[in-house]
Write a protein that holds these residues in place. Structure first.
Motif, PDB file in Angstrom:
ATOM      1  N   THR A   1       0.857  -1.191   0.000  1.00  0.00           N
ATOM      2  CA  THR A   1       0.000   0.000   0.000  1.00  0.00           C
ATOM      3  C   THR A   1       0.891   1.238   0.000  1.00  0.00           C
TER       4      THR A   1
ATOM      5  N   SER B   1      -3.579  10.606  -3.078  1.00  0.00           N
ATOM      6  CA  SER B   1      -3.580   9.342  -3.827  1.00  0.00           C
ATOM      7  C   SER B   1      -3.351   8.178  -2.868  1.00  0.00           C
TER       8      SER B   1
ATOM      9  N   TYR C   1      -2.803   3.995  -2.916  1.00  0.00           N
ATOM     10  CA  TYR C   1      -2.475   2.876  -3.803  1.00  0.00           C
ATOM     11  C   TYR C   1      -2.612   1.562  -3.041  1.00  0.00           C
TER      12      TYR C   1
ATOM     13  N   GLY D   1      -1.687  -2.545  -4.028  1.00  0.00           N
ATOM     14  CA  GLY D   1      -1.169  -3.442  -5.053  1.00  0.00           C
ATOM     15  C   GLY D   1      -1.063  -4.881  -4.551  1.00  0.00           C
TER      16      GLY D   1
ATOM     17  N   ASN E   1      -3.172  -3.433  -9.548  1.00  0.00           N
ATOM     18  CA  ASN E   1      -2.830  -2.215  -8.821  1.00  0.00           C
ATOM     19  C   ASN E   1      -4.050  -1.286  -8.832  1.00  0.00           C
TER      20      ASN E   1
ATOM     21  N   LYS F   1      -5.677   2.411  -7.657  1.00  0.00           N
ATOM     22  CA  LYS F   1      -5.334   3.768  -7.223  1.00  0.00           C
ATOM     23  C   LYS F   1      -6.629   4.563  -7.007  1.00  0.00           C
TER      24      LYS F   1
END
Length: 322
Positions: free
Chosen positions: A3, A18, A20, A22, A41, A43
């Motif tokens: 993360t 942002s 993230y 993954g 992934n 976002k």
């Protein structure tokens, strides 16, 4: 599994967050040729802009500071928008010294519409109260406008700007304006009506100055305000002769309500103000219903007494008042 989070900001104008997420794993073992991995992934992006006044003012400030300068048409449009946005800006740090200088130049430039210049001048006064640099001598600047300009909108705006500032340092300028634009029997009715509008604005500005004295009273400033306001509502010995027009007197009556605080610097003027107010609504001077109503409200604000329109009751109370 991994993360991540990041944030990008541009002052108060823009913010971007942002997040993230993954995930990956080995799908195939290809022997000597290596391994094949796959994953996903995700976002999540959240972006926000600052308030329009702040963002818009920053953009307009950039336009005004362009080298070479923008065309006259663009400058006029920019100043018009700027004068509106300046009244709404919460973050005065966005207003640069260079921008303030430009606006001051526009206010002084007769090529621009007087209404536009008037709005910009009042906006600058508001910015001064927020501590914007470049306006340290704005009272002198306003005094210069009152001495040299002839346009009614700009003259009224100059007086209103002194009220917005609420600075006791502007009292001399207000006093000078009242004297300079007094009623002139040699002038026609239109000219004297316009002069009265300037004096009316001055009476309202005096109320603003009085209101600013609440927390740190300046006895001399309060006295000067009261003297000018009482001069406006004064009546002569001849009931047929009202010394000031009613609109100006009405503004002065309203501004005297700022004498209400229970502090000695204000209370020392209560009796004198109350006597002048009661005198103004005596039947001999044929006060309008609007004037009577306004005077009674001001008397009640100052004295906290419920005598309404009873002149005799007010006079008896004043006889006992210290």
């Amino acid at each position: 599994l991994a993360t991540a989070w990041s944030a990008l900001t541009l002052g108060s104008l823009y913010r971007e967050d942002s997040l993230y997420l993954g995930y990956g794993r080995r799908w195939f073992d290809l022997g000597e040729r290596g391994e094949l991995y796959g994953g996903v992934n995700i976002k999540r992006l959240r972006s926000t802009f600052g308030s329009f006044p702040e963002a818009g003012s920053a953009v307009l400030a950039d336009i005004l500071s362009q080298v070479p300068p923008p065309s006259e048409q663009l400058k006029t449009a920019v100043v018009e928008a700027f004068s509106e946005l300046l009244t709404q800006v919460e973050d005065s740090s966005l207003i640069t010294f260079a921008t303030v200088k430009k606006i001051l130049e526009f206010v002084s430039d007769v090529k621009y519409p007087s209404g536009l210049r008037a709005d910009a001048l009042k906006a600058l006064a508001r910015l001064k109260t927020q501590g914007v640099r470049g306006l340290e001598d704005i009272i002198g600047y306003i005094q210069n406008i009152l001495n040299k300009e002839t346009d009614l909108k700009l003259l009224v705006a100059a007086v209103e700007a002194l009220g917005i500032l609420g600075d006791e340092a502007g009292l001399d300028a207000l006093q000078n304006a009242v004297k300079a634009y007094s009623n002139d029997p040699k002038q026609n009715q239109i000219v004297n009506t316009n002069r009265a509008k300037i004096r009316e604005a001055a009476m309202r500005a005096l109320g603003e100055v009085l209101g600013r004295q609440l927390h740190k009273p300046n006895g001399a400033a309060i006295t000067k305000c009261v003297e000018m306001l009482l001069e406006a509502i004064k009546v002569s010995n001849d009931p047929k002769d009202i010394l000031e027009v009613e609109d100006v007197q009405a503004a002065a009556v309203f501004s005297l309500r700022y004498l209400y605080p229970k502090k000695k610097e204000f209370q020392m003027h209560h009796k004198r103000a109350a006597e002048a107010l009661v005198n103004r609504i005596k039947p001999a001077y044929k006060p309008s219903d609007e004037m009577i109503s306004s005077v009674v409200k001001t008397l009640e604000a100052i004295t906290e007494q419920p005598f309404e329109k009873d002149i005799k009751a007010w006079e008896e109370y004043l006889d006992k008042m210290k």
